[in-house]
Design a protein around this motif. Structure first.
Motif, PDB file in Angstrom:
ATOM      1  N   GLY A  34       0.806  -1.219   0.000  1.00 40.24           N
ATOM      2  CA  GLY A  34       0.000   0.000   0.000  1.00 40.24           C
ATOM      3  C   GLY A  34       0.838   1.266   0.000  1.00 40.24           C
ATOM      4  O   GLY A  34       0.597   2.193  -0.780  1.00 40.24           O
ATOM      5  N   GLU A  35       1.825   1.288   0.867  1.00 42.37           N
ATOM      6  CA  GLU A  35       2.635   2.505   0.978  1.00 42.37           C
ATOM      7  C   GLU A  35       3.538   2.699  -0.233  1.00 42.37           C
ATOM      8  O   GLU A  35       3.754   3.832  -0.670  1.00 42.37           O
ATOM      9  N   THR A  36       4.044   1.602  -0.780  1.00 37.99           N
ATOM     10  CA  THR A  36       4.823   1.713  -2.016  1.00 37.99           C
ATOM     11  C   THR A  36       3.949   2.262  -3.129  1.00 37.99           C
ATOM     12  O   THR A  36       4.370   3.114  -3.915  1.00 37.99           O
ATOM     13  N   GLY A  37       2.723   1.795  -3.180  1.00 30.74           N
ATOM     14  CA  GLY A  37       1.786   2.297  -4.176  1.00 30.74           C
ATOM     15  C   GLY A  37       1.533   3.791  -4.033  1.00 30.74           C
ATOM     16  O   GLY A  37       1.423   4.509  -5.032  1.00 30.74           O
ATOM     17  N   GLU A  38       1.437   4.258  -2.801  1.00 27.80           N
ATOM     18  CA  GLU A  38       1.229   5.687  -2.584  1.00 27.80           C
ATOM     19  C   GLU A  38       2.425   6.491  -3.091  1.00 27.80           C
ATOM     20  O   GLU A  38       2.254   7.559  -3.703  1.00 27.80           O
ATOM     21  N   ALA A  39       3.631   5.977  -2.859  1.00 27.77           N
ATOM     22  CA  ALA A  39       4.829   6.667  -3.355  1.00 27.77           C
ATOM     23  C   ALA A  39       4.859   6.641  -4.884  1.00 27.77           C
ATOM     24  O   ALA A  39       5.148   7.658  -5.531  1.00 27.77           O
ATOM     25  N   ALA A  60       7.234  11.614   3.037  1.00 28.58           N
ATOM     26  CA  ALA A  60       6.327  10.999   4.018  1.00 28.58           C
ATOM     27  C   ALA A  60       5.996   9.561   3.624  1.00 28.58           C
ATOM     28  O   ALA A  60       5.977   8.658   4.476  1.00 28.58           O
ATOM     29  N   GLU A  61       5.733   9.332   2.344  1.00 23.79           N
ATOM     30  CA  GLU A  61       5.422   7.966   1.897  1.00 23.79           C
ATOM     31  C   GLU A  61       6.642   7.054   2.002  1.00 23.79           C
ATOM     32  O   GLU A  61       6.511   5.867   2.331  1.00 23.79           O
ATOM     33  N   MET A  62       7.823   7.595   1.723  1.00 20.06           N
ATOM     34  CA  MET A  62       9.044   6.806   1.896  1.00 20.06           C
ATOM     35  C   MET A  62       9.204   6.397   3.360  1.00 20.06           C
ATOM     36  O   MET A  62       9.649   5.281   3.666  1.00 20.06           O
ATOM     37  N   GLY A  63       8.825   7.288   4.266  1.00 17.90           N
ATOM     38  CA  GLY A  63       8.847   6.947   5.682  1.00 17.90           C
ATOM     39  C   GLY A  63       7.865   5.840   6.005  1.00 17.90           C
ATOM     40  O   GLY A  63       8.154   4.951   6.814  1.00 17.90           O
ATOM     41  N   ASP A  64       6.704   5.880   5.365  1.00 18.21           N
ATOM     42  CA  ASP A  64       5.713   4.816   5.584  1.00 18.21           C
ATOM     43  C   ASP A  64       6.241   3.473   5.077  1.00 18.21           C
ATOM     44  O   ASP A  64       6.025   2.429   5.704  1.00 18.21           O
ATOM     45  N   VAL A  65       6.940   3.503   3.948  1.00 16.18           N
ATOM     46  CA  VAL A  65       7.546   2.268   3.429  1.00 16.18           C
ATOM     47  C   VAL A  65       8.599   1.766   4.418  1.00 16.18           C
ATOM     48  O   VAL A  65       8.657   0.570   4.743  1.00 16.18           O
TER      49      VAL A  65
HETATM   50 MG   LIG Z   1       1.215   6.561   3.356  1.00 19.03          MG
END
Ligand SMILES: [Mg+2]
Length: 105
Positions: A34-39, A60-65
């Motif tokens: 999911g988070e990779t998809g957001e990035a 922020a998305e890289m942090g989520d990954v």
């Molecule tokens: Mg995210």
């Protein structure tokens, strides 16, 4: 913040839901996807649609990954440092077998 501090603080955000190991791995896998998809979506908007790169959102998305990758490393009992080292060694070995693999001159 060093890696150990990050991991310790990160795990505080994961309450014990009573999940077994398989479900904890599934959470990591779904979270990573999911988070990779957001990035990737942010990069798509920039590279394909021509919009300005939303750098702060991408960070922020890289942090989520990183969050889910770190959680996954915890679940299987491997340090992120070992993952980094193994990855560099793999890349080095690949370039020894196939010079120019990554392009460049
Ligand atoms: Mg995210």
């Amino acid at each position: 913040m060093n890696e150990d501090e990050y991991k310790e603080r990160l795990l505080e955000f994961y309450p014990d839901r009573g999940h077994d190991a398989a479900m904890r791995l599934a959470e990591c896998a779904m979270g990573l996807g999911g988070e990779t998809g957001e990035a990737v979506d942010l990069l798509k908007k920039h590279l394909i649609y021509g919009r300005p790169l939303e750098r702060e959102a991408l960070i922020a998305e890289m942090g989520d990954v990183l969050n889910y990758l770190t959680k996954l490393s915890h679940e299987i009992g491997v340090d992120m440092a070992e993952i980094r080292e193994r990855n560099i060694n793999k890349l080095w070995a690949r370039t020894q077998k196939q010079p120019g693999y990554f392009g460049g001159k």
